[in-house]
Design a protein around this motif. Structure first.
Motif, PDB file in Angstrom:
ATOM      1  N   LEU A  55       0.830  -1.209   0.000  1.00  0.00           N
ATOM      2  CA  LEU A  55       0.000   0.000   0.000  1.00  0.00           C
ATOM      3  C   LEU A  55       0.863   1.258   0.000  1.00  0.00           C
ATOM      4  CD1 LEU A  55      -2.795  -1.113   2.484  1.00  0.00           C
ATOM      5  CD2 LEU A  55      -2.913  -1.026  -0.015  1.00  0.00           C
ATOM      6  N   THR A  56       1.960   1.231   0.764  1.00  0.00           N
ATOM      7  CA  THR A  56       2.869   2.382   0.802  1.00  0.00           C
ATOM      8  C   THR A  56       3.529   2.584  -0.560  1.00  0.00           C
ATOM      9  OG1 THR A  56       3.301   2.008   3.144  1.00  0.00           O
ATOM     10  CG2 THR A  56       4.900   3.354   1.937  1.00  0.00           C
ATOM     11  N   GLU A  57       3.978   1.481  -1.169  1.00  0.00           N
ATOM     12  CA  GLU A  57       4.628   1.582  -2.482  1.00  0.00           C
ATOM     13  C   GLU A  57       3.664   2.109  -3.509  1.00  0.00           C
ATOM     14  OE1 GLU A  57       6.104   1.140  -6.267  1.00  0.00           O
ATOM     15  OE2 GLU A  57       4.385  -0.049  -5.626  1.00  0.00           O
ATOM     16  N   LYS A  58       2.453   1.601  -3.516  1.00  0.00           N
ATOM     17  CA  LYS A  58       1.457   2.057  -4.505  1.00  0.00           C
ATOM     18  C   LYS A  58       1.145   3.536  -4.291  1.00  0.00           C
ATOM     19  CE  LYS A  58      -2.787   0.757  -6.766  1.00  0.00           C
ATOM     20  NZ  LYS A  58      -3.814  -0.247  -6.929  1.00  0.00           N
ATOM     21  N   ALA A  59       1.015   3.973  -3.050  1.00  0.00           N
ATOM     22  CA  ALA A  59       0.732   5.382  -2.759  1.00  0.00           C
ATOM     23  C   ALA A  59       1.886   6.269  -3.226  1.00  0.00           C
ATOM     24  CB  ALA A  59       0.492   5.568  -1.268  1.00  0.00           C
TER      25      ALA A  59
END
Length: 119
Positions: free
Chosen positions: A110-114
């Motif tokens: 989720l952090t990478e996608k954000a």
């Protein structure tokens, strides 16, 4: 392949296989399209490579839905192979993908996608 469908390859051996395949794919750029499938793909160009990659992606999805692990591995192998052909056609190799995977390792998905602004 070891019992149960698990490979006995180490990470280094897997990377070596990708490196060797990348070398062969580079060599195929100079090969005769009449005798080399990859040379024929290169000659037909990006659109043909993308078409083949799309076909392999669909076959991989269908294999996953079908529930046969052997078929899934077989189709994923084709998908990876054609992904490597695309990378080589674009002047890239597996090391670029491995470096990106390494960069992402340990990050929350989720952090990478954000971080890409992809929500």
């Amino acid at each position: 392949m070891a019992e149960g469908g698990e490979s006995s390859l180490t990470g280094r051996e897997g990377s070596l296989i990708l490196e060797q395949l990348a070398e062969v794919l580079e060599q195929r750029k100079q090969a005769d399209p009449e005798v080399s499938y990859v040379a024929r793909l290169y000659r037909k160009g990006l659109d043909e490579i993308l078409k083949k990659l799309g076909e392999e992606a669909i076959e991989t999805i269908l294999a996953a839905k079908g529930g046969d692990p052997g078929k899934l591995v077989y189709e994923t192998t084709d998908l990876w192979f054609h992904s490597l052909v695309l990378l080589a056609h674009q002047g890239l190799g597996p090391e670029a993908v491995l470096a990106e995977l390494d960069r992402r390792f340990g990050l929350s998905g989720l952090t990478e996608k954000a971080s890409r602004g992809g929500g």
